[in-house]
Design a protein around this motif. Structure first.
Motif, PDB file in Angstrom:
ATOM      1  N   PHE A  29       0.834  -1.189   0.000  1.00 47.61           N
ATOM      2  CA  PHE A  29       0.000   0.000   0.000  1.00 47.61           C
ATOM      3  C   PHE A  29       0.865   1.234   0.000  1.00 47.61           C
ATOM      4  O   PHE A  29       1.924   1.259   0.613  1.00 47.61           O
ATOM      5  CB  PHE A  29      -0.970  -0.023   1.174  1.00 47.61           C
ATOM      6  N   TYR A  30       0.392   2.236  -0.673  1.00 51.03           N
ATOM      7  CA  TYR A  30       1.204   3.409  -0.849  1.00 51.03           C
ATOM      8  C   TYR A  30       1.120   4.326   0.349  1.00 51.03           C
ATOM      9  O   TYR A  30       0.087   4.497   0.942  1.00 51.03           O
ATOM     10  CB  TYR A  30       0.735   4.174  -2.086  1.00 51.03           C
ATOM     11  N   LEU A  38       0.627   9.664  -7.380  1.00 49.08           N
ATOM     12  CA  LEU A  38      -0.139   8.834  -8.301  1.00 49.08           C
ATOM     13  C   LEU A  38      -1.378   9.571  -8.790  1.00 49.08           C
ATOM     14  O   LEU A  38      -1.731   9.516  -9.959  1.00 49.08           O
ATOM     15  CB  LEU A  38      -0.585   7.556  -7.589  1.00 49.08           C
ATOM     16  N   LEU A  39      -2.039  10.275  -7.872  1.00 46.92           N
ATOM     17  CA  LEU A  39      -3.246  11.006  -8.254  1.00 46.92           C
ATOM     18  C   LEU A  39      -2.908  12.082  -9.283  1.00 46.92           C
ATOM     19  O   LEU A  39      -3.652  12.301 -10.227  1.00 46.92           O
ATOM     20  CB  LEU A  39      -3.896  11.638  -7.020  1.00 46.92           C
ATOM     21  N   LEU A  40      -1.753  12.728  -9.085  1.00 43.40           N
ATOM     22  CA  LEU A  40      -1.344  13.758 -10.038  1.00 43.40           C
ATOM     23  C   LEU A  40      -1.108  13.181 -11.423  1.00 43.40           C
ATOM     24  O   LEU A  40      -1.263  13.862 -12.424  1.00 43.40           O
ATOM     25  CB  LEU A  40      -0.047  14.424  -9.558  1.00 43.40           C
ATOM     26  N   SER A  41      -0.722  11.924 -11.474  1.00 39.62           N
ATOM     27  CA  SER A  41      -0.362  11.337 -12.755  1.00 39.62           C
ATOM     28  C   SER A  41      -1.554  10.680 -13.458  1.00 39.62           C
ATOM     29  O   SER A  41      -1.395   9.997 -14.445  1.00 39.62           O
ATOM     30  CB  SER A  41       0.758  10.313 -12.569  1.00 39.62           C
ATOM     31  N   LEU A  42      -2.758  10.896 -12.935  1.00 34.86           N
ATOM     32  CA  LEU A  42      -3.928  10.315 -13.602  1.00 34.86           C
ATOM     33  C   LEU A  42      -4.066  10.874 -15.020  1.00 34.86           C
ATOM     34  O   LEU A  42      -3.769  12.035 -15.268  1.00 34.86           O
ATOM     35  CB  LEU A  42      -5.203  10.624 -12.812  1.00 34.86           C
ATOM     36  N   PRO A  43      -4.525  10.059 -15.942  1.00 37.33           N
ATOM     37  CA  PRO A  43      -4.645  10.515 -17.327  1.00 37.33           C
ATOM     38  C   PRO A  43      -5.833  11.465 -17.492  1.00 37.33           C
ATOM     39  O   PRO A  43      -6.652  11.609 -16.601  1.00 37.33           O
ATOM     40  CB  PRO A  43      -4.905   9.229 -18.088  1.00 37.33           C
ATOM     41  N   ASP A  55      -8.067   1.624 -10.125  1.00 41.22           N
ATOM     42  CA  ASP A  55      -7.803   2.655 -11.137  1.00 41.22           C
ATOM     43  C   ASP A  55      -6.476   3.358 -10.862  1.00 41.22           C
ATOM     44  O   ASP A  55      -5.758   3.718 -11.779  1.00 41.22           O
ATOM     45  CB  ASP A  55      -8.927   3.705 -11.149  1.00 41.22           C
ATOM     46  N   ARG A  56      -6.168   3.552  -9.590  1.00 41.06           N
ATOM     47  CA  ARG A  56      -4.949   4.288  -9.257  1.00 41.06           C
ATOM     48  C   ARG A  56      -3.678   3.497  -9.564  1.00 41.06           C
ATOM     49  O   ARG A  56      -2.629   4.082  -9.786  1.00 41.06           O
ATOM     50  CB  ARG A  56      -4.959   4.688  -7.774  1.00 41.06           C
ATOM     51  N   VAL A  57      -3.772   2.170  -9.555  1.00 40.36           N
ATOM     52  CA  VAL A  57      -2.560   1.379  -9.820  1.00 40.36           C
ATOM     53  C   VAL A  57      -2.442   0.936 -11.281  1.00 40.36           C
ATOM     54  O   VAL A  57      -1.530   0.196 -11.641  1.00 40.36           O
ATOM     55  CB  VAL A  57      -2.469   0.118  -8.919  1.00 40.36           C
ATOM     56  N   LYS A  58      -3.348   1.418 -12.111  1.00 40.06           N
ATOM     57  CA  LYS A  58      -3.395   0.954 -13.502  1.00 40.06           C
ATOM     58  C   LYS A  58      -2.078   1.192 -14.241  1.00 40.06           C
ATOM     59  O   LYS A  58      -1.711   0.434 -15.127  1.00 40.06           O
ATOM     60  CB  LYS A  58      -4.536   1.672 -14.203  1.00 40.06           C
ATOM     61  N   ARG A  63       0.985   1.608 -12.735  1.00 33.22           N
ATOM     62  CA  ARG A  63       2.046   0.818 -12.121  1.00 33.22           C
ATOM     63  C   ARG A  63       1.899  -0.661 -12.529  1.00 33.22           C
ATOM     64  O   ARG A  63       2.880  -1.323 -12.859  1.00 33.22           O
ATOM     65  CB  ARG A  63       1.957   0.935 -10.604  1.00 33.22           C
ATOM     66  N   TYR A  64       0.654  -1.132 -12.507  1.00 30.51           N
ATOM     67  CA  TYR A  64       0.349  -2.509 -12.933  1.00 30.51           C
ATOM     68  C   TYR A  64      -0.216  -2.462 -14.350  1.00 30.51           C
ATOM     69  O   TYR A  64      -1.396  -2.638 -14.561  1.00 30.51           O
ATOM     70  CB  TYR A  64      -0.698  -3.130 -12.006  1.00 30.51           C
ATOM     71  N   ARG A  65       0.658  -2.220 -15.305  1.00 29.56           N
ATOM     72  CA  ARG A  65       0.168  -2.031 -16.668  1.00 29.56           C
ATOM     73  C   ARG A  65      -0.645  -3.220 -17.164  1.00 29.56           C
ATOM     74  O   ARG A  65      -1.589  -3.055 -17.937  1.00 29.56           O
ATOM     75  CB  ARG A  65       1.338  -1.770 -17.622  1.00 29.56           C
ATOM     76  N   TRP A  66      -0.285  -4.423 -16.706  1.00 32.30           N
ATOM     77  CA  TRP A  66      -0.986  -5.628 -17.130  1.00 32.30           C
ATOM     78  C   TRP A  66      -2.473  -5.562 -16.770  1.00 32.30           C
ATOM     79  O   TRP A  66      -3.291  -6.272 -17.358  1.00 32.30           O
ATOM     80  CB  TRP A  66      -0.357  -6.869 -16.477  1.00 32.30           C
ATOM     81  N   SER A  67      -2.832  -4.722 -15.779  1.00 27.08           N
ATOM     82  CA  SER A  67      -4.214  -4.762 -15.283  1.00 27.08           C
ATOM     83  C   SER A  67      -5.154  -3.878 -16.101  1.00 27.08           C
ATOM     84  O   SER A  67      -6.371  -3.976 -15.961  1.00 27.08           O
ATOM     85  CB  SER A  67      -4.263  -4.328 -13.812  1.00 27.08           C
ATOM     86  N   SER A  68      -4.614  -3.044 -16.977  1.00 32.69           N
ATOM     87  CA  SER A  68      -5.490  -2.063 -17.604  1.00 32.69           C
ATOM     88  C   SER A  68      -6.601  -2.657 -18.498  1.00 32.69           C
ATOM     89  O   SER A  68      -7.727  -2.167 -18.453  1.00 32.69           O
ATOM     90  CB  SER A  68      -4.611  -0.982 -18.192  1.00 32.69           C
TER      91      SER A  68
END
Ligand SMILES: [Zn+2]
Length: 288
Positions: A5-6, A14-19, A69-72, A74-79
């Protein structure tokens, strides 16, 4: 897959980096669903959820309902696990045809994700050995993906990426159709009817579940053939609702206003309610 957990600082980054565009119900939609579910858990399921949640979110699944959604990134496989692309214009969903990622790998869609994390969670309490899975992560994915599969445009057409490429105006503001269903309808409802308050909106939906819709709840909870999770049923409902309501009368650059908002809000309410009830029912079956 490593998992932790972060700390608040990295969460902020991470929130800042949301698309620019999101991929699920927005934070409020997911929180509403998880709050409805939390309040309907059986005693064993509530105990298991409390056990699996990290300390700072004890007894409140809704706080971490958007974690996936926030780890999408970091965990690219999950998108690809957040949605399903179906053939343009067909308005149907078929697991064998549609549940795959862009490389064609089968099962990598929101329905496959729900089945996978449900199966992982069935390991919980299995005393013979410690689970090989991170069950906290599995719980957070399941709670989130159940929400996504109920958002009509998460089971949308391939070419427009579930409405992500359809530009619209939501009243005066620029938006895209997908975002209207993730966030705009819910936000406008909160502003207009619920004092800008997500708890009041949640309470109103809960009152419908025990009131107006009470005779449908048993049907929503049911999962045929003794299955634990029924994501394909929910995915089929979503693409139907996408055609009947989300895409209907919308073209590129359409301005959406009261006509659209007031006729679609009941659909959003219903999907949030069904999803909360079904998430609880699924967790109750898993931990029952
Ligand atoms: Zn999502």
């Amino acid at each position: 897959m490593g998992f932790k957990f972060y700390a608040p600082a990295s969460l902020f980054l991470l929130l800042l980096s949301l698309p620019a565009f999101a991929y699920g119900w927005g934070v409020d939609g997911h929180a509403i669903i998880c709050q409805i579910a939390q309040d309907r858990l059986s005693d064993p399921a509530a105990a298991a959820v409390e056990d699996l949640l990290p300390n700072y979110a004890k007894n409140n699944l809704s706080r971490l309902c958007s974690w996936a959604d926030r780890v999408k990134f970091r965990y690219r496989w999950s998108s690809p696990l957040h949605y399903i692309d179906t053939p343009d214009g067909l308005c149907t969903y078929d697991y064998d045809r549609d549940c795959k990622d862009e490389d064609g790998v089968k099962g990598r869609c929101v329905s496959g994700g729900i089945t996978n994390y449900t199966n992982q969670l069935l390991d919980y309490g299995n005393s013979s050995s410690e689970s090989q899975y991170n069950l906290t992560e599995a719980l957070l994915f399941l709670a989130h993906l159940m929400g996504d599969v109920h958002q009509p445009l998460h089971v949308g057409f391939t070419t427009d990426r579930g409405g992500n490429t359809i530009n619209v105006r939501w009243y005066r503001r620029k938006s895209v159709l997908h975002h209207v269903w993730d966030d705009n309808i819910i936000e406008t409802a909160e502003e207009r009817f619920y004092n800008d308050n997500v708890e009041e909106f949640t309470e109103a939906i809960k009152q419908n579940i025990t009131g107006e819709w009470s005779d449908q709840v048993a049907k929503w909870e049911k999962c045929s053939d003794n299955k634990v999770a029924c994501p394909d049923v929910y995915a089929s409902e979503s693409i139907e609702a996408a055609c009947d309501w989300a895409y209907k009368d919308v073209k590129n650059n359409t301005q959406l206003e009261d006509d659209y908002f007031l006729s679609r809000l009941p659909v959003v309410n219903l999907r949030l309610a069904e999803c909360g009830v079904r998430l609880a029912a699924t967790l109750n079956r898993i931990f029952g």
